[in-house]
Structures are given as structure tokens and as C-alpha cells.
Design an enzyme around this catalytic site. Sequence first.
Site, PDB file in Angstrom:
ATOM      1  N   SER A 134       8.992 -17.029  -1.436  1.00  0.00           N
ATOM      2  CA  SER A 134       9.785 -18.257  -1.528  1.00  0.00           C
ATOM      3  C   SER A 134       9.020 -19.391  -2.180  1.00  0.00           C
ATOM      4  CB  SER A 134      10.242 -18.701  -0.133  1.00  0.00           C
ATOM      5  OG  SER A 134      11.125 -19.801  -0.232  1.00  0.00           O
ATOM      6  N   GLY A 139      10.267 -25.555   7.028  1.00  0.00           N
ATOM      7  CA  GLY A 139      10.377 -26.679   7.955  1.00  0.00           C
ATOM      8  C   GLY A 139      10.332 -28.046   7.317  1.00  0.00           C
ATOM      9  N   SER A 144      15.094 -23.720   3.874  1.00  0.00           N
ATOM     10  CA  SER A 144      14.347 -22.468   3.662  1.00  0.00           C
ATOM     11  C   SER A 144      14.887 -21.327   4.521  1.00  0.00           C
ATOM     12  CB  SER A 144      12.849 -22.677   3.948  1.00  0.00           C
ATOM     13  OG  SER A 144      12.649 -23.097   5.293  1.00  0.00           O
ATOM     14  N   GLU A 191      21.482 -17.475  10.492  1.00  0.00           N
ATOM     15  CA  GLU A 191      21.109 -18.869  10.778  1.00  0.00           C
ATOM     16  C   GLU A 191      21.278 -19.200  12.258  1.00  0.00           C
ATOM     17  OE1 GLU A 191      19.190 -20.857   8.864  1.00  0.00           O
ATOM     18  OE2 GLU A 191      20.673 -22.362   8.338  1.00  0.00           O
ATOM     19  N   ASP A 202      23.924 -25.528   5.222  1.00  0.00           N
ATOM     20  CA  ASP A 202      22.778 -25.003   4.470  1.00  0.00           C
ATOM     21  C   ASP A 202      23.069 -23.636   3.861  1.00  0.00           C
ATOM     22  OD1 ASP A 202      21.644 -27.286   5.480  1.00  0.00           O
ATOM     23  OD2 ASP A 202      19.797 -26.328   6.148  1.00  0.00           O
TER      24      ASP A 202
END
Length: 385
Positions: A134, A139, A144, A191, A202
Site C-alpha cells: 500500500s 491510521g 487505508s 470494514e 470509505d
Amino acid sequence: MEVKARAPGKIILAGEHAVVHGYTAVASSINLYTVASLRLCSEDEDKIRLHLKDVGLDFSWPVERIKEVLSHLGAPFSSTPTSCSLEIVKSIATLVEEQSFPETKVGLASGVYAFLWLYTSILGFKPATVVVTSELPVGAGLGSSAAYCVTLSAALLAFSDSVKLDISQKGWLTFKEADIELLNKWAFEGEKIIHGKPSGVDNSVSTFGNMIKFKSGNMTRINSNMPLRMLITNTKVGRDTKALVANVSARKSRHPDAMCSVLNAIESISDEWSTIIQSHPLDDLSLAANEERLRELMEMNQGLLLAMGVSHASIETILQTTMKYKLASKLTGAGGGGCVLTLLPTQLSQAVVDKLVKELESYGFQCFAAGIGGKGVQITFDVSS
């Protein structure tokens, strides 16, 4: 055969915190990606492996052990996204605890839980190796975890019977509308394992790309007609999102009239943002005029966020620095640290951007220049591997 999926991160352009209280927010994808590669192995390899390359974590589980612990899952159910029950979370915890998980990285364990749930639900117990990398800091409020869940769901669904993809096509491919809706639902389930009660913003931005207007649980996908660039500055200051949200709610309880005015003003800013970015600038002059309007909206939004009590000394340092260059900045996400957005006008020279980045990095901050409002999740196949 190997499949690779990539999903973008996200930023909140306007309306963070207000969105919690039923007001409008505008979120956008950014061209910083999380990538997952998945290669199915032969039956005799008999392991499911997860390699989180950037954080130096590498796990593998014998297929028979996963079958033993998660035997009640039965056959995979890739076409029907389902929430992970508390009972299954406990079973998955057994598998994760059997791995040597460094104490300093135990906060990433929920991501491994999400992987095991998504993997076994969508593909069952087929042996495979999954490698994740990534460009998004963990955070920092850039989505992310959502990009991680989206890219995992995409790679897994590509090997399932639930989506139809043309593996002979070269380059990055997009999913069909019905398939992408399914993918988004699975990513949302991942999530939920990581965050408990996420809004769904998100993962939706990461899945569909471009921009989303969000209010009271309703999402509207919007297309930007402006080529926007942002400098994203990571303060590297950790923050407690739940505490920041609770503090805003407490302030609203103490000062209901004043906070209602603040929240209404933020809603107006979000609405104006979405109107401007959907308009078609006729020429460079009208583009510059729109950028100036966005600059003013960002300044106002940041002032209102300061009034809500969610700024931080590190954020104020970035604001003061960018102000010297006559650039507008605002925090994005929960605040209290995290990341700050700075609008980079089309006519701004790269030399000025480089000078600004150097100054911000001298404070220990981390900077990324990012395009705004690009494509969502994409997939590519390597049939030779």
C-alpha cells in the site's frame, strides 16, 4: 494464474464531523492505492498465506486447520455478503492467536480477521498466497482499511463464480455495475470487522472512485469535471477518532444554538463544493475562478472545524506554513492530528510545490501530492503465472 486488484484511498473534502450529526459531507478518491495480488496454489501446497509486505507481517495457515476451526461455515457464499457473527470472530481469533503476532503491531490484528472472513466466505478453503502492499499510511484518515477490504474483496471475487470478467483483456479492468455493488457490500463487511460501525463512506469511495456526497446514510455518486490536485500532509500524530467525535457531541450539547449554526454553515460549504466540482469550466479563467472559490470554502471549513475543537498544534503549523504561499488548507477526517489537505491550483509551479514540501518535511511531516476523484477499484490478470 495470478490476479491483482488495486483500490484507492479517500479524503473528506468537506463536512467531516458534521456528517455524524446528519449533515452533508463530500468525499473523494485519491490516486494512492492499496494493491493485493492473489495466486491460487496447487492442492498439495495446502496453505493459505497472507503477506502484508509494508508492515513486515507474514502469516500462513494449513487449510486443514482453517477447515477445523471454521467448519461451520460450510461452502463459500460469495454471492450473498453476510456479516461475521461474534461466534465466528472468536473462532478466527483462535487462528490469529496461533500466529506469532508482534506486540507492537497487534493493532493490525483486526485486518487479519477481516482477511480470514472474506477469504473463507468468498473462496472457501482453496490454498493460495495473497500479498498486500500500500501507498497509504495506516491510521492517518486516508481510508487505508477500506482500500484494503476493497482490494481483497476484488481479488477474491475475481476467482469466484459470482462475477464475470474477461481474463483475456490486458491492463487494468473495471467491474460491471452489478458486480461492483456486490464487491462493495463484501468490503463493507470487512470494514465492520475492523471498525465495528463504519459509515460505509470509505469503502464506497474506494470501490466506485470519483466523489460521493453523503447525508444521513444516503450516498450519491457525483462526477467531478475539475482537474483537482491536493497536497496531503500527514502530521504523523495519532488521534482517537471516537474521543474527537464524542467531544464534538458534548460541545453541541453545551452550545446547541451556536453549534447548530456551525453545522449549517458546514452543510452549505459541502453543497457548494459539490456544485463547483460538477460544473464545466469553459476556459482557464473560469477554472481559476472555481479554484479560488474552493480555496475560500476550504478556509471557511477549517475555521469552523477549529470552532468545533478538532484542530491540533501540528495542523495549525501546516496551516501557517501553507498560508505563507497563499495556499488554503484544511484538516481531513477526524482531526486532532491525522492529515491536512492543501489545494494546489492548476497554475501553481512545481518549484513552489517542491519548496513547500521541503519546508513541511523539515517539521517531520510526510507529504503526498495526489490527484483527486480518479477511478475506483480495478483488476488485472496475469495468465502466465
